[in-house]
Design an enzyme around this catalytic site. Structure first.
Site, PDB file in Angstrom:
ATOM      1  N   GLU A 160       0.852  -1.189   0.000  1.00  0.00           N
ATOM      2  CA  GLU A 160       0.000   0.000   0.000  1.00  0.00           C
ATOM      3  C   GLU A 160       0.889   1.241   0.000  1.00  0.00           C
ATOM      4  O   GLU A 160       1.727   1.410   0.890  1.00  0.00           O
ATOM      5  CB  GLU A 160      -0.921   0.022   1.225  1.00  0.00           C
ATOM      6  CG  GLU A 160      -2.106  -0.932   1.149  1.00  0.00           C
ATOM      7  CD  GLU A 160      -3.222  -0.444   0.210  1.00  0.00           C
ATOM      8  OE1 GLU A 160      -3.145   0.695  -0.305  1.00  0.00           O
ATOM      9  OE2 GLU A 160      -4.183  -1.223   0.006  1.00  0.00           O
ATOM     10  N   HIS A 166      -2.958  -2.873  -8.903  1.00  0.00           N
ATOM     11  CA  HIS A 166      -4.261  -3.394  -8.496  1.00  0.00           C
ATOM     12  C   HIS A 166      -5.241  -3.296  -9.680  1.00  0.00           C
ATOM     13  O   HIS A 166      -6.027  -4.197  -9.924  1.00  0.00           O
ATOM     14  CB  HIS A 166      -4.786  -2.602  -7.296  1.00  0.00           C
ATOM     15  CG  HIS A 166      -5.905  -3.278  -6.564  1.00  0.00           C
ATOM     16  ND1 HIS A 166      -6.618  -2.648  -5.582  1.00  0.00           N
ATOM     17  CD2 HIS A 166      -6.444  -4.528  -6.690  1.00  0.00           C
ATOM     18  CE1 HIS A 166      -7.539  -3.497  -5.116  1.00  0.00           C
ATOM     19  NE2 HIS A 166      -7.461  -4.624  -5.774  1.00  0.00           N
ATOM     20  N   ASP A 171      -6.057   2.039  -8.943  1.00  0.00           N
ATOM     21  CA  ASP A 171      -4.784   2.274  -8.262  1.00  0.00           C
ATOM     22  C   ASP A 171      -3.671   1.339  -8.719  1.00  0.00           C
ATOM     23  O   ASP A 171      -3.947   0.228  -9.142  1.00  0.00           O
ATOM     24  CB  ASP A 171      -4.967   2.188  -6.729  1.00  0.00           C
ATOM     25  CG  ASP A 171      -5.437   0.811  -6.252  1.00  0.00           C
ATOM     26  OD1 ASP A 171      -6.358   0.248  -6.851  1.00  0.00           O
ATOM     27  OD2 ASP A 171      -4.860   0.311  -5.262  1.00  0.00           O
TER      28      ASP A 171
HETATM   29 ZN   LIG Z   1      -5.761  -1.314  -4.264  1.00  0.00          ZN
END
Ligand SMILES: [Zn+2]
Length: 240
Positions: free
Chosen positions: A70, A112, A122
């Site tokens: 992330e 993603h 994203d």
């Molecule tokens: Zn994501």
């Protein structure tokens, strides 16, 4: 595979809190702050919940075969600022380390949006895949230039050229059937492809630049061995 995300929340701390919360049902192996600090939250050998409903190259259980990173960025809904250089340097170093320890091929460092094109954007078209590639992370080729000639395929089109393009996208790994119809799924997959490989224009329209870039990626995805084979083919083609 390595799957890259952005947090999509205005504040990094709040995103981190959510990822660590019991019962939030989202998690990731690593979290990278804007200033380059990295936090590991899940062991690489353990399964984290970051991909959701997804698909890549015949595999639908992406959480079971991926390490999720992330990257703190507010995302498209909150102004989508550029990724700071220090943050990208940290992501690159982290990916190199994961890649080496787990023997992950460069074609399996993905967004993603690549594995969930109709649901996710994203880390988005501002993510500098080229910079990562220059440091040995991920598969990337110089995009074919955008030009005003050649065949463009658009939503609503149907027929063999559409099916051929869908087959190429599927061959690269995307979750798409060769139906021959340029439907909304095809548009979403083309847009996801563009976000990663031809970010100059993300419109879901398969212009010659998009299709040329895709063919170049297919031709180079095997690494040096495949490139050598391609060179041999080229030699055969020009031989008398
Ligand atoms: Zn994501």
């Amino acid at each position: 595979m390595i799957l890259l995300h952005y947090t999509g929340m205005p504040k990094a701390d709040a995103a981190l809190e959510l990822l660590r919360a019991q019962g939030s049902e989202v998690s990731a192996h690593y979290f990278v702050f804007e200033d380059g600090r990295i936090i590991q939250m899940v062991r690489e050998s353990n399964r984290a919940w970051h991909a959701g409903r997804a698909y890549w190259a015949g595999e639908a259980d992406i959480n079971s075969c991926s390490i999720g990173i992330e990257i703190a960025n507010p995302g498209h809904d909150h102004g989508y600022p550029d990724f700071p250089k220090r943050q990208i340097a940290a992501v690159t170093t982290l990916c190199r380390s994961i890649q080496t320890r787990n023997t992950i091929p460069s074609v399996r460092v993905l967004a993603h949006s690549d594995v969930a094109p109709s649901r996710k954007m994203d880390p988005g078209e501002k993510f500098p895949w080229r910079t990562l590639h220059d440091s040995g992370v991920g598969h990337w080729v110089k995009p074919s230039p955008i030009m005003n000639f050649g065949q463009t395929l658009s939503p609503g089109d149907r027929g063999d050229p559409v099916a051929a393009m869908q087959r190429s996208l599927r061959e690269y790994g995307y979750g798409i059937e060769a139906s021959g119809e340029y439907d909304t799924t095809t548009r979403d997959v083309v847009a996801a492809f563009q976000r990663h490989f031809r970010p100059e224009r993300v419109d879901g329209i398969a212009d010659p630049s998009t299709r040329g870039t895709l063919q170049e990626l297919l031709a180079t995805r095997g690494g040096p061995r495949n490139i050598a084979a391609r060179a041999r083919t080229a030699t055969l083609l020009v031989a008398p």
